[in-house]
Design a protein around this motif. Sequence first.
Motif, mmCIF file in Angstrom:
data_model
loop_
_atom_site.group_PDB
_atom_site.id
_atom_site.type_symbol
_atom_site.label_atom_id
_atom_site.label_comp_id
_atom_site.label_asym_id
_atom_site.label_seq_id
_atom_site.Cartn_x
_atom_site.Cartn_y
_atom_site.Cartn_z
ATOM 1 N N MET A 1 0.533 -1.034 0.076
ATOM 2 C CA MET A 1 -0.147 0.119 0.122
ATOM 3 C C MET A 1 0.829 1.091 0.028
ATOM 4 O O MET A 1 1.544 1.481 0.968
ATOM 5 C CB MET A 1 -0.266 -0.153 0.790
ATOM 6 C CG MET A 1 -1.629 1.004 1.641
ATOM 7 S SD MET A 1 -2.614 1.947 0.884
ATOM 8 C CE MET A 1 -2.187 4.208 1.689
ATOM 9 N N ILE A 3 0.834 4.802 0.647
ATOM 10 C CA ILE A 3 0.635 6.355 1.100
ATOM 11 C C ILE A 3 0.380 7.259 -0.446
ATOM 12 O O ILE A 3 1.659 7.756 -0.539
ATOM 13 C CB ILE A 3 1.398 6.459 2.222
ATOM 14 C CG1 ILE A 3 1.214 5.902 3.254
ATOM 15 C CG2 ILE A 3 0.497 7.989 2.622
ATOM 16 C CD1 ILE A 3 0.459 5.431 4.235
ATOM 17 N N CYS A 106 -9.955 -0.730 9.275
ATOM 18 C CA CYS A 106 -7.965 0.164 8.920
ATOM 19 C C CYS A 106 -8.105 0.096 10.793
ATOM 20 O O CYS A 106 -7.051 1.131 10.655
ATOM 21 C CB CYS A 106 -9.275 1.643 8.923
ATOM 22 S SG CYS A 106 -9.755 1.741 6.635
ATOM 23 N N SER A 133 -5.421 9.802 2.674
ATOM 24 C CA SER A 133 -4.889 8.197 3.051
ATOM 25 C C SER A 133 -4.593 7.891 1.923
ATOM 26 O O SER A 133 -4.247 7.118 1.578
ATOM 27 C CB SER A 133 -5.899 7.550 4.085
ATOM 28 O OG SER A 133 -6.356 7.724 5.215
ATOM 29 N N GLU A 139 -12.147 1.678 -3.687
ATOM 30 C CA GLU A 139 -12.716 1.365 -2.478
ATOM 31 C C GLU A 139 -13.476 3.163 -2.481
ATOM 32 O O GLU A 139 -14.581 2.742 -1.713
ATOM 33 C CB GLU A 139 -11.682 1.713 -1.233
ATOM 34 C CG GLU A 139 -10.832 0.078 -1.671
ATOM 35 C CD GLU A 139 -9.263 0.251 -0.863
ATOM 36 O OE1 GLU A 139 -9.253 -0.645 -0.641
ATOM 37 O OE2 GLU A 139 -8.846 1.050 -1.014
ATOM 38 N N MET B 1 -8.974 -4.172 0.046
ATOM 39 C CA MET B 1 -8.732 -2.715 1.001
ATOM 40 C C MET B 1 -7.043 -2.829 1.585
ATOM 41 O O MET B 1 -6.513 -3.171 1.635
ATOM 42 C CB MET B 1 -9.738 -3.420 2.768
ATOM 43 C CG MET B 1 -9.378 -1.959 3.519
ATOM 44 S SD MET B 1 -11.108 -0.851 2.961
ATOM 45 C CE MET B 1 -9.863 0.661 3.824
ATOM 46 N N THR B 2 -7.190 -1.010 1.156
ATOM 47 C CA THR B 2 -5.499 -0.829 0.997
ATOM 48 C C THR B 2 -5.161 -0.060 2.072
ATOM 49 O O THR B 2 -3.898 0.215 3.150
ATOM 50 C CB THR B 2 -5.065 0.258 -0.261
ATOM 51 O OG1 THR B 2 -5.823 1.102 -0.796
ATOM 52 C CG2 THR B 2 -5.316 -1.503 -1.525
ATOM 53 N N ILE B 3 -6.319 0.616 2.831
ATOM 54 C CA ILE B 3 -6.067 1.370 3.596
ATOM 55 C C ILE B 3 -5.607 1.131 5.311
ATOM 56 O O ILE B 3 -6.294 -0.467 5.055
ATOM 57 C CB ILE B 3 -7.157 2.201 4.240
ATOM 58 C CG1 ILE B 3 -7.592 3.576 2.727
ATOM 59 C CG2 ILE B 3 -6.835 3.044 5.522
ATOM 60 C CD1 ILE B 3 -6.312 4.030 2.636
ATOM 61 N N THR B 4 -4.413 0.554 5.776
ATOM 62 C CA THR B 4 -4.237 -0.034 7.288
ATOM 63 C C THR B 4 -4.603 0.971 7.992
ATOM 64 O O THR B 4 -4.367 1.884 8.079
ATOM 65 C CB THR B 4 -2.582 -0.521 7.029
ATOM 66 O OG1 THR B 4 -1.963 0.833 7.146
ATOM 67 C CG2 THR B 4 -2.808 -1.486 5.834
ATOM 68 N N ARG B 5 -4.572 0.266 9.575
ATOM 69 C CA ARG B 5 -3.940 1.125 10.486
ATOM 70 C C ARG B 5 -3.535 1.946 10.365
ATOM 71 O O ARG B 5 -3.024 3.442 11.071
ATOM 72 C CB ARG B 5 -4.197 -0.287 11.967
ATOM 73 C CG ARG B 5 -4.410 1.251 13.080
ATOM 74 C CD ARG B 5 -4.715 -0.428 13.896
ATOM 75 N NE ARG B 5 -4.335 0.745 15.632
ATOM 76 C CZ ARG B 5 -4.122 -0.363 16.197
ATOM 77 N NH1 ARG B 5 -4.436 -1.253 16.412
ATOM 78 N NH2 ARG B 5 -4.253 0.401 17.698
ATOM 79 N N ASP B 7 -2.254 3.932 7.848
ATOM 80 C CA ASP B 7 -2.535 5.548 7.231
ATOM 81 C C ASP B 7 -3.149 6.023 8.030
ATOM 82 O O ASP B 7 -3.295 7.065 8.242
ATOM 83 C CB ASP B 7 -3.159 4.245 6.108
ATOM 84 C CG ASP B 7 -2.512 3.220 5.199
ATOM 85 O OD1 ASP B 7 -0.554 3.807 5.091
ATOM 86 O OD2 ASP B 7 -2.364 2.447 4.350
ATOM 87 N N TRP B 8 -4.057 5.146 8.441
ATOM 88 C CA TRP B 8 -4.677 5.800 9.683
ATOM 89 C C TRP B 8 -4.270 6.853 10.125
ATOM 90 O O TRP B 8 -4.680 7.868 10.465
ATOM 91 C CB TRP B 8 -6.115 4.650 10.068
ATOM 92 C CG TRP B 8 -7.247 5.468 10.678
ATOM 93 C CD1 TRP B 8 -6.724 6.086 12.541
ATOM 94 C CD2 TRP B 8 -8.599 5.824 10.745
ATOM 95 N NE1 TRP B 8 -8.197 6.608 12.162
ATOM 96 C CE2 TRP B 8 -9.435 6.754 11.410
ATOM 97 C CE3 TRP B 8 -9.160 5.816 9.096
ATOM 98 C CZ2 TRP B 8 -10.317 7.239 11.556
ATOM 99 C CZ3 TRP B 8 -10.438 5.755 8.725
ATOM 100 C CH2 TRP B 8 -11.131 7.226 10.073
#
Lengths: 185, 749
Positions: A1, A3, A106, A133, A139, B1-5, B7-8
Amino acid sequence: MTIAQDTAETRNLAALYLLAGRSLLTSSPQELKAVLDDAEEALPSSAREPWRAALQIGSQDLEKEYVRLFLSPDHAACLPWQSVYADPPQLLGDAHHAALAWYRRCGMEPSRENEPADHAGLLLSFYGTLVASGAAPSELALFRRQHLHWLAGFSRKLEAAARIPLYRLAAELIHALVQDPEVAP
Amino acid sequence: MTITRRDWMKFTGGASAALASSPLFALDEYFRPAVSRQAAVNTITTACGICSPACGIKATVQDGVLRFVEGLPGDFSGEGHLCGKGASAAGFLYDPDRLKYPMRRTNPRKGFDEDPGWVRVSWTEALDTIAQKIADTRQQFGAESLLFVTLPAPDMWARFLNSIGVVNRIDHIDECFLTDRIIQRYTTGGKSWSVDFENSRYILLFGWDILAKTKIVHANGMVKAKSNGAKVVMFNPQFSATGKFADEWHPIRPGSDLAVALAMINIIVSENLYHKEFVDNYTNFAEFETQIRQHFQQFTPEWAERESDVPADAIRRIAREFANTRPAVAPAHKKTLCANYANASQLVHAISILNILAGTIDRPGGRYFARQFSIPGVDAVYPPPPYPPKQGRRVDGKDKLPFVLEDGGGMFSTCADGVLRQYPGMIRFAFFNAYTVLAWPQPKLGEEMLKAIPFTVAMDFLPTDTVNMADIALPSAIYLEGNDVVSRDYSAKMPQAVARTAVAPPIFEARGIPFVALELGKRLAPEFFRTPAGEFINLNTLLDEKIKRAGLGENFAEFRAKGLVTREQNFVPMTRFNTAGGGGKCQIYVPQFTREKGADPLPVWKPKREIPTADYPFYYLTFIPAVHKRLTTHNNPILAEMFGPEEPALVPAEMAAKLGIREGDRIRVTSRVGSIELKAHLTQHLRPDCVMVAHGFGHRSRLLSVSGQKGVRDGDVIPAQSADELVRAGNFAGASCIMDAVVKVERVS
């Protein structure tokens, strides 16, 4: 991923969602002013002064309107939870579980654990953060389809029911964000 | 899902210094790291709380959210089933209109067209304000100036009321089973909810529309009775669901059931048809035989026919069948006309005598006393210091009715009269819990009362009419949001207890009334809320102790794991009855019912409060639709869809033809105190001199999105009463006379 680049454009878009979300989450003029300071650049120049003026309001007056609109509404003017717009209307319905699943993917969940996760303010804030993000367009589109579509009707209700400028401005902003393809990514 | 914690976190206080300091991204108050990424699903045993049988529930819960309910196998009450109300549990729990936070009114003007101007306050602020208001009011105006419109339950709440010496507590019982509770205490030894329908051979019903009340335990009992060959006889002005189910239905004149019951007693006594073994051994018949035989002679079936329209031959035959078909029962329950008419005290006494003569008190096929687990209350677990004396005037006037005063129940029907007319200015503070003035006769008087009381607190789960008028509104948790133990008192031939387990934590900031009791108690009378060790009572520890002392487990967690506990034992009929002053025997003749106390030792004939006149020629009856519980369920969208948000009046076709009323016409129903307008639904299933209207509709609160401002209030045409009126009518057990109005009916052009 990867950013996302913290570009001004992305940040501005995220800021608008975050501002819209926060306007539904808190009745504290101080908190909203701080948020507005941070989001002001993202707003069109013509909207900045009205927002500033709208926040020149006493805490109790804002609280009264917040409660009237969102918590104890006259014939449910504009309840801020997505599940309420399902059939039958209820709190903590399928949309709550779906939103919770998004947050958890998330690694997050709402801080107020006895309250619904599908609050419009949470959904808008979460989406703003997704934007910031650098979530993939697919998504973002999926989230919009699942959780933001109802906000068009909600914002119209809010605009009609609001007695103070702040919520009319919030309604306009929400409507623009969820309806305008130029604004919504 | 590409967002991770990760990133958050970058945007919510994590890695990026620039963004972390940004108020926009400072979302800690709204989001936190997830405790679990899985959606947890589990099954919980609990108990319904909509009506008193408290049917067992198996609840499927996902992430602390109720998703599905079904009946609990092995449960005495529901027998594994739920009614429509119980099955609609999510509609109550997740009603969007639920009160969510404590709120304070900012608009001093009160009325249904006034915006209360609510603002949220913390529980601490709300409780501090209420406690201060109680303390100031009590100091300045005395304990009599405090009005609590609440049940005397749960035990913590009762302790709180006792600890501050509350004089004026009223509840709905006068509209329910107050009369039955008072009379049964002296005749059979106490109120009982249990009837052994399935073993009965003859069931005699005075008005009680059992099948339409959807208490599963009773409805199933009736079905089993019929399957076992029992005969069911029904007296009711309406050809109701139970009337259709019965073998015999008699369209009795409203308020005349007493005449039929008295004549039946006459036949059974004069023909010596009573259950001799029971009557000789377990009643005071022998002691008062002369008075009893002499007294009932006057009530001939022919006289009763003139009062009731039930043929004398039928009364005679039914009396003989009832006495000779054993076992037989005439169920006495809250809906057995206990609250409906001014002669209810006499009627319930007469029905009780019929059961005694049938010899089925605490016998198979009769009305029996539940065998229960003994669950200690807080006063047993933590004995309190002596409570202060209750000093002051009774605003509902129940001190004029010695048996009502002794019982402890209050009176809805006289409260507004007391506040507004008898003792104007006396009540300075009111606390409503789970009650609203819509339930009262003439609710407009209740509204006036609310405006007249300087400070009102309302605790409820929905923004009812009373909440709408309150100065402070407190959000109440409901039955699915708290832990408790329910000891079966319906159909319990052996003890059974069910763990009422919270399926979810209270939504938003809702709390249970025990919490409020404890917190107000700490502020106002702390010495009553400490354990012997000097610490404040902990509600969880208290529950654990109750479970342990009742023998249901070491603590609530262990009991909860069992869910349902039944202690197998044989049903051994009682041989000594707990009658007040009865020396262990059932009392037919009640010496304690003296004239000096406004009562009669044997039931006498009294007419209902109001009878038709030229101006008001029709009887006015009310009913509760099967899908609803009093007035508490009408905002549930599922139930509202089943019955509709508004209700038509049931108008007999014969009456309609005379008055020129057609199906769907709007009609006006007028009594001496008010009128209502609603649609007419023509029926052949009602006596031609009656009109019927459903109870529970007509909420005025604009804050109820489903039921608010829809339909009419049946109570608007039902006269409230004064305590003096009850005394004059010989209504010594305090019936609220909710079926006693007479009306005129006209088409609205």
